[in-house]
Design a protein around this motif. Structure first.
Motif, PDB file in Angstrom:
ATOM      1  N   LYS A 317       0.795  -1.227   0.000  1.00 41.05           N
ATOM      2  CA  LYS A 317       0.000   0.000   0.000  1.00 41.05           C
ATOM      3  C   LYS A 317       0.832   1.284   0.000  1.00 41.05           C
ATOM      4  O   LYS A 317       0.403   2.306   0.509  1.00 41.05           O
ATOM      5  N   LYS A 319       2.359   4.332  -2.289  1.00 40.23           N
ATOM      6  CA  LYS A 319       1.994   4.989  -3.540  1.00 40.23           C
ATOM      7  C   LYS A 319       2.953   4.545  -4.639  1.00 40.23           C
ATOM      8  O   LYS A 319       4.085   4.137  -4.341  1.00 40.23           O
ATOM      9  N   GLU A 322       6.310   6.179  -4.377  1.00 39.78           N
ATOM     10  CA  GLU A 322       7.039   5.696  -3.205  1.00 39.78           C
ATOM     11  C   GLU A 322       7.586   4.290  -3.451  1.00 39.78           C
ATOM     12  O   GLU A 322       8.707   3.975  -3.049  1.00 39.78           O
ATOM     13  N   SER A 323       6.803   3.463  -4.121  1.00 37.98           N
ATOM     14  CA  SER A 323       7.251   2.113  -4.456  1.00 37.98           C
ATOM     15  C   SER A 323       8.479   2.160  -5.351  1.00 37.98           C
ATOM     16  O   SER A 323       9.442   1.394  -5.167  1.00 37.98           O
ATOM     17  N   GLU A 380       8.441  13.637  -6.645  1.00 37.37           N
ATOM     18  CA  GLU A 380       7.382  13.764  -5.606  1.00 37.37           C
ATOM     19  C   GLU A 380       6.518  14.992  -5.871  1.00 37.37           C
ATOM     20  O   GLU A 380       6.978  16.014  -6.342  1.00 37.37           O
TER      21      GLU A 380
END
Length: 380
Positions: A317, A319, A322-323, A380
């Motif tokens: 889970k 984002k 982020e992954s 980001e």
């Protein structure tokens, strides 16, 4: 060159090249790596990776992970346990399968292919840690997950190596061997947390009563070295022990004082030597002789961690961006990968020519990681 002059040159190179790359918008670690390549055997050959430099570099990476532990958000760390295990597991499985299948397709033997896949499972988090600290991303969910996953990755790497050696020497793997390794790892972490936590608190509190300069800092560094030593005795990387020591010290009243003093000591001497030594140890001339499979293998090393660890983070889970960041952070290979390759060489699985393939992979993953991390976090 005299060792004192070598160390002086390393420190000057570290700060000068680090400053130049920061001015160009890249992490200082990239400049220190490039500086090491320039003054090392690859080009000018002004600095040798001898025992003196190696010792200080080893202390540098241990201190870097100790600082990472000190700066870890404990509450965040508690929340990333399961995701970190999933990330590490996928980061071992995917590169291993890719390396094995592609090596088999390339014509290598079954055992050689297994070891080539095994070498790809390792992660060296020292360079990533330095960059994340510099970018103020270490205390984020992504940064904490990368560090926690690297701890799990270290344990899984030992298991993989044990299995491969067993397959090569005996044609099979004894469950007893794996049980011993997992038991040692479990004992180390249980004792470290249950016994180490109160012991660290008492040791630092008692050290305040000794009225000598920087006694608390000296005691904290001694704790760091003890945990690193015990980790290696339990077949775990010393940097993992240093990271655990940092987490334990972070929970004491003396944490802020220790962090400030250790940062001063570390970034004045040991950590710059570690970062420059990566470049010194990296003989980029190997790249000129790398065959097509060596380059494909290096690409697999990058893709395996990005997709494997990234997928592990995504199903946990995180984002998508982020992954991707987690996957990038797990790319570097260094000590453990080279140890695995050396074992394969000693076992007679790798020839000297085949050994150059993992060396090329280590060089490529080390060089591309600073660029990729900078790019990944800029999204980001």
């Amino acid at each position: 060159m005299d060792v004192f002059l070598e160390l002086a040159l390393i420190l000057v190179i570290a700060k000068l090249f680090g400053y130049l790359t920061v001015r160009l918008g890249f992490p200082a670690a990239l400049g220190q790596l490039v500086g090491g390549i320039i003054v090392g055997p690859s080009l000018l050959d002004l600095v040798a990776y001898d025992e003196g430099v190696k010792l200080l570099a080893d202390l540098g990476v241990v201190m870097l992970l100790f600082l990472a532990g000190l700066e870890t958000d404990i509450e965040e760390f508690k929340h990333v346990g399961v995701p970190a295990f999933i990330v590490a597991s996928m980061g071992v499985l995917v590169p291993f399968v890719l390396g094995y299948l592609v090596a088999m397709a390339w014509g290598y033997s079954d055992v050689q292919s297994l070891f080539l896949g095994g070498v790809l499972t390792a992660t060296s988090v020292g360079l990533t840690t330095s960059i994340l600290m510099e970018m103020k991303k270490l205390r984020t969910r992504v940064g904490t997950t990368i560090l926690a996953a690297a701890v799990v990755d270290d344990i899984l790497g030992i298991v993989v190596l044990t299995i491969l050696v067993g397959v090569n020497t005996r044609g099979s793997v004894y469950a007893r061997d794996l049980l011993i390794i997992l038991s040692e790892v479990g004992i180390y972490f249980i004792l470290g947390l249950l016994v180490g936590h109160p012991a660290v608190k008492r040791a630092l509190k008692a050290s305040e009563k000794i009225t000598l300069p920087e006694t608390v800092t000296a005691m904290a560094i001694a704790i760091m070295l003890i945990f690193a030593y015990l980790a290696e005795r339990f077949q775990i990387a010393g940097i993992t022990g240093a990271y655990l020591a940092g987490i334990l010290v972070a929970g004491t009243d003396e944490a802020k004082k220790v962090t400030n003093k250790t940062m001063t000591i570390g970034y004045s001497l040991f950590i710059p030597i570690f970062l420059v030594s990566i470049g010194v140890e990296s003989n980029v001339r190997v790249l000129a002789h790398a065959g097509s499979f060596a380059l494909v293998y290096a690409l697999l090393a990058v893709a395996g961690k990005v997709f494997g660890c990234g997928f592990g983070a995504f199903v946990s889970k995180f984002k998508p961006v982020e992954s991707f960041q987690v996957g990038i952070g797990m790319i570097p290979r260094m000590e453990i990968a080279l140890i695995m390759a050396n074992v394969a060489l000693d076992e007679g699985v790798f020839t000297s020519g085949l050994f150059s393939i993992p060396v090329t992979m280590v060089l490529v993953t080390t060089i591309v990681t600073p660029f990729l991390l900078k790019w990944a976090f800029s999204r980001e």
